[in-house]
Design a protein around this motif. Sequence first.
Motif, mmCIF file in Angstrom:
data_model
loop_
_atom_site.group_PDB
_atom_site.id
_atom_site.type_symbol
_atom_site.label_atom_id
_atom_site.label_comp_id
_atom_site.label_asym_id
_atom_site.label_seq_id
_atom_site.Cartn_x
_atom_site.Cartn_y
_atom_site.Cartn_z
ATOM 1 N N ARG A 106 0.821 -1.210 0.000
ATOM 2 C CA ARG A 106 0.000 0.000 0.000
ATOM 3 C C ARG A 106 0.853 1.257 0.000
ATOM 4 N NH1 ARG A 106 -2.678 1.791 5.454
ATOM 5 N NH2 ARG A 106 -0.448 2.239 5.714
ATOM 6 N N ASP A 107 1.835 1.316 0.909
ATOM 7 C CA ASP A 107 2.642 2.525 1.031
ATOM 8 C C ASP A 107 3.472 2.771 -0.223
ATOM 9 O OD1 ASP A 107 1.524 2.614 3.499
ATOM 10 O OD2 ASP A 107 3.388 2.438 4.641
ATOM 11 N N ILE A 160 1.099 4.353 -2.628
ATOM 12 C CA ILE A 160 0.816 5.743 -2.238
ATOM 13 C C ILE A 160 1.956 6.656 -2.661
ATOM 14 C CG2 ILE A 160 0.680 7.291 -0.235
ATOM 15 C CD1 ILE A 160 -1.041 5.194 1.147
ATOM 16 N N TRP A 218 -1.467 -3.122 -5.379
ATOM 17 C CA TRP A 218 -2.186 -2.843 -4.137
ATOM 18 C C TRP A 218 -3.668 -3.185 -4.267
ATOM 19 C CZ3 TRP A 218 -3.203 -2.466 0.670
ATOM 20 C CH2 TRP A 218 -4.305 -1.740 1.127
ATOM 21 N N PHE A 255 -7.206 3.848 -1.223
ATOM 22 C CA PHE A 255 -6.258 3.696 -0.128
ATOM 23 C C PHE A 255 -6.992 3.680 1.211
ATOM 24 C CE2 PHE A 255 -3.568 5.758 -3.442
ATOM 25 C CZ PHE A 255 -2.777 4.641 -3.685
ATOM 26 N N THR A 315 -11.990 4.986 4.069
ATOM 27 C CA THR A 315 -10.876 5.643 3.399
ATOM 28 C C THR A 315 -9.788 6.033 4.386
ATOM 29 O OG1 THR A 315 -10.266 7.509 1.974
ATOM 30 C CG2 THR A 315 -11.939 7.919 3.626
ATOM 31 N N VAL A 346 -1.797 9.925 5.522
ATOM 32 C CA VAL A 346 -0.873 10.005 4.387
ATOM 33 C C VAL A 346 0.387 10.740 4.820
ATOM 34 C CG1 VAL A 346 -0.518 10.900 2.052
ATOM 35 C CG2 VAL A 346 -2.742 9.938 2.695
#
Length: 383
Positions: free
Chosen positions: A204-205, A208, A279, A291, A304, A310
Amino acid sequence: MASSNQKSAVDRRAEELDTIASVLPLERRDELAELLTDQDVETLRHLVNQGMGDNTLRALTSDLAYLEAWGLAATGRSLPWPAPEALLLKFVAHHLWDPQRRETDADHGMPAAVDQNLRSQGFLKTVGPHAPATVRRRLANWSTLTKWRGLDGAFASPPLKSAIRLAIRAAPRQRLRKSAKAVTGDVLAKLLATCATGSLRDVRDRAILMVAFASGGRRRSEIAGLRREQLSVEPPIEAGDGPPLPSLAIHLGRTKTSTGEQDDVVYLTGRPVEALNAWMTAAKIDRGSVFRGIGRWGTVSKRTLDPQSVNAIIKQRAAMAGLDATEFSAHGLRSGYITEAANQGIPLLEAMEQSRHRSMQQASSYYNSASHRSSRAARLLEA
């Protein structure tokens, strides 16, 4: 009985906030449901129905929550509408004050009890007086919300204007960038190196970081609020002798700098697309928020990710990479994108097409710093 009625009112407000979450992602829904009044929630619903831009709505909601929290802490009551001039002056006095005078006068500035109350709830994080721009913005949004309720306020009164002017003069602050250091390509590589495992959090990161940077340095609110419905697959991009690169369009809709029905679109190509797809596949996301939070046991939340998370991810990855986390924030991705474009010789206007900066002056402040630093003029004695 009263407690039960109060509980049901909070639950009702929480449900009503959920109905506008798709348009206005909210960071702390349950806390907001307890803090905001029925009229506050109705005002937000009205603004959503009026088609106000998502980022503007987020800012209004954030400031409304802060104002309500401050009002309760300072007066013991919810905000009155319209706010009397005395309350507006109290707000200025609590947020713009002289640190030197505070050393000899404990009653100057925000009272300790109010400070502690707001800090314990996570509403107050700064130490010392607020930035004048923050106070002006909150007063402006307070005025906007007052007008949307069909009321007049004292926001243009001479005493209030005078109080702000005198307070700013007494407590000057140095203007600092939102992120002390830009997340340029070399820094981004170090952050990505900390996302090397196949864990959900790393996947995920990594997505992002790559999406936020490659899409032009998107704001944290835009990344947190990104939805699957905003993404559309584009034809692959030919890459010379190599295989075609996957391409994806992100439809931003109305943004902080767009107007009317304008739909800003930016594009991702190659590795960022692959990271995003990895992801969404791993988290089984086929609709809704892209995300999301991840629980202790690896469970992907249905809600969310909030914008502040973030920012926290950027700082956490910076610390893991051995960097000073205090020098980096989510905004560093935005300034870093423009700075990196300058480092690679990409024309400013071309970079702005992706970053969606509307102000040439703002974008060029990052761009020119990078170009200036390596220019012949800066190396005159080395010639």
